[in-house]
Design a protein around this motif. Sequence first.
Motif, mmCIF file in Angstrom:
data_model
loop_
_atom_site.group_PDB
_atom_site.id
_atom_site.type_symbol
_atom_site.label_atom_id
_atom_site.label_comp_id
_atom_site.label_asym_id
_atom_site.label_seq_id
_atom_site.Cartn_x
_atom_site.Cartn_y
_atom_site.Cartn_z
ATOM 1 N N GLN A 28 0.824 -1.209 0.000
ATOM 2 C CA GLN A 28 0.000 0.000 0.000
ATOM 3 C C GLN A 28 0.858 1.259 0.000
ATOM 4 N N THR A 29 1.932 1.234 0.775
ATOM 5 C CA THR A 29 2.831 2.389 0.824
ATOM 6 C C THR A 29 3.487 2.622 -0.532
ATOM 7 N N ALA A 30 3.966 1.538 -1.146
ATOM 8 C CA ALA A 30 4.624 1.659 -2.450
ATOM 9 C C ALA A 30 3.658 2.197 -3.500
ATOM 10 N N VAL A 31 2.453 1.679 -3.524
ATOM 11 C CA VAL A 31 1.462 2.141 -4.510
ATOM 12 C C VAL A 31 1.157 3.624 -4.312
ATOM 13 N N ALA A 32 0.984 4.022 -3.059
ATOM 14 C CA ALA A 32 0.681 5.429 -2.784
ATOM 15 C C ALA A 32 1.834 6.337 -3.211
ATOM 16 N N LEU A 33 3.060 5.942 -2.909
ATOM 17 C CA LEU A 33 4.212 6.777 -3.250
ATOM 18 C C LEU A 33 4.463 6.805 -4.756
ATOM 19 N N ILE A 34 4.287 5.664 -5.419
ATOM 20 C CA ILE A 34 4.479 5.641 -6.876
ATOM 21 C C ILE A 34 3.437 6.530 -7.540
ATOM 22 N N GLY A 35 2.196 6.448 -7.077
ATOM 23 C CA GLY A 35 1.141 7.294 -7.634
ATOM 24 C C GLY A 35 1.427 8.768 -7.438
ATOM 25 N N THR A 36 1.895 9.131 -6.264
ATOM 26 C CA THR A 36 2.232 10.528 -5.986
ATOM 27 C C THR A 36 3.420 10.980 -6.823
ATOM 28 N N SER A 37 4.431 10.131 -6.937
ATOM 29 C CA SER A 37 5.632 10.482 -7.697
ATOM 30 C C SER A 37 5.346 10.603 -9.188
ATOM 31 N N THR A 38 4.454 9.763 -9.682
ATOM 32 C CA THR A 38 4.121 9.800 -11.108
ATOM 33 C C THR A 38 3.480 11.137 -11.469
ATOM 34 N N VAL A 39 2.657 11.646 -10.575
ATOM 35 C CA VAL A 39 2.030 12.949 -10.807
ATOM 36 C C VAL A 39 3.097 14.027 -10.909
ATOM 37 N N MET A 40 4.165 13.879 -10.144
ATOM 38 C CA MET A 40 5.252 14.870 -10.150
ATOM 39 C C MET A 40 6.285 14.567 -11.237
ATOM 40 N N ASN A 41 6.030 13.560 -12.081
ATOM 41 C CA ASN A 41 6.881 13.186 -13.222
ATOM 42 C C ASN A 41 8.252 12.654 -12.842
ATOM 43 N N GLU A 42 8.437 12.228 -11.617
ATOM 44 C CA GLU A 42 9.730 11.651 -11.240
ATOM 45 C C GLU A 42 9.518 10.651 -10.117
ATOM 46 N N VAL A 43 9.860 9.399 -10.396
ATOM 47 C CA VAL A 43 9.733 8.352 -9.384
ATOM 48 C C VAL A 43 11.102 8.151 -8.754
ATOM 49 N N ASN A 44 11.203 8.464 -7.477
ATOM 50 C CA ASN A 44 12.442 8.275 -6.732
ATOM 51 C C ASN A 44 12.388 6.886 -6.094
ATOM 52 N N TRP A 45 12.966 5.886 -6.789
ATOM 53 C CA TRP A 45 12.857 4.498 -6.351
ATOM 54 C C TRP A 45 13.514 4.260 -5.004
ATOM 55 N N ALA A 46 14.606 4.935 -4.723
ATOM 56 C CA ALA A 46 15.275 4.758 -3.426
ATOM 57 C C ALA A 46 14.351 5.190 -2.280
ATOM 58 N N MET A 47 13.656 6.307 -2.469
ATOM 59 C CA MET A 47 12.728 6.782 -1.444
ATOM 60 C C MET A 47 11.552 5.826 -1.294
ATOM 61 N N ILE A 48 11.043 5.305 -2.391
ATOM 62 C CA ILE A 48 9.905 4.392 -2.339
ATOM 63 C C ILE A 48 10.279 3.110 -1.612
ATOM 64 N N ILE A 49 11.436 2.550 -1.933
ATOM 65 C CA ILE A 49 11.894 1.320 -1.266
ATOM 66 C C ILE A 49 12.141 1.576 0.209
ATOM 67 N N SER A 50 12.784 2.677 0.525
ATOM 68 C CA SER A 50 13.071 3.020 1.917
ATOM 69 C C SER A 50 11.797 3.207 2.735
ATOM 70 N N ALA A 51 10.873 3.983 2.229
ATOM 71 C CA ALA A 51 9.621 4.242 2.950
ATOM 72 C C ALA A 51 8.779 2.978 3.070
ATOM 73 N N SER A 52 8.777 2.163 2.039
ATOM 74 C CA SER A 52 8.005 0.924 2.075
ATOM 75 C C SER A 52 8.568 -0.056 3.096
ATOM 76 N N CYS A 53 9.885 -0.181 3.137
ATOM 77 C CA CYS A 53 10.526 -1.054 4.128
ATOM 78 C C CYS A 53 10.263 -0.550 5.548
ATOM 79 N N LEU A 54 10.357 0.744 5.740
ATOM 80 C CA LEU A 54 10.083 1.319 7.051
ATOM 81 C C LEU A 54 8.636 1.050 7.468
ATOM 82 N N SER A 55 7.699 1.149 6.543
ATOM 83 C CA SER A 55 6.299 0.873 6.879
ATOM 84 C C SER A 55 6.116 -0.592 7.274
#
Length: 77
Positions: A28-55
């Motif tokens: 759920q965290t990864a999907v939410a962050l990817i969706g938010t990042s896509t709107v901003m035209n840049e997916v920061n994969w390191a941040m998505i992996i980090s935040a998802s692991c932390l969740s």
Amino acid sequence: MIKLKVKKYDFNQWVKAAGVRAVKTVAQTAVALIGTSTVMNEVNWAMIISASCLSGVVSILTSVAGLPELEEIVDEG
């Protein structure tokens, strides 16, 4: 003296239930962050992996307090 009630669960059931919750939380965290990042035209994969692991870690730690879907083992002693 303060007496704390410790909930007892079957360990294997607890690990399975906590693991399922953690995997769902990570997804759920990864999907939410990817969706938010896509709107901003840049997916920061390191941040998505980090935040998802932390969740996932936070989910496991939260599960230590108890899982409502598990039946508590009642000690009749």
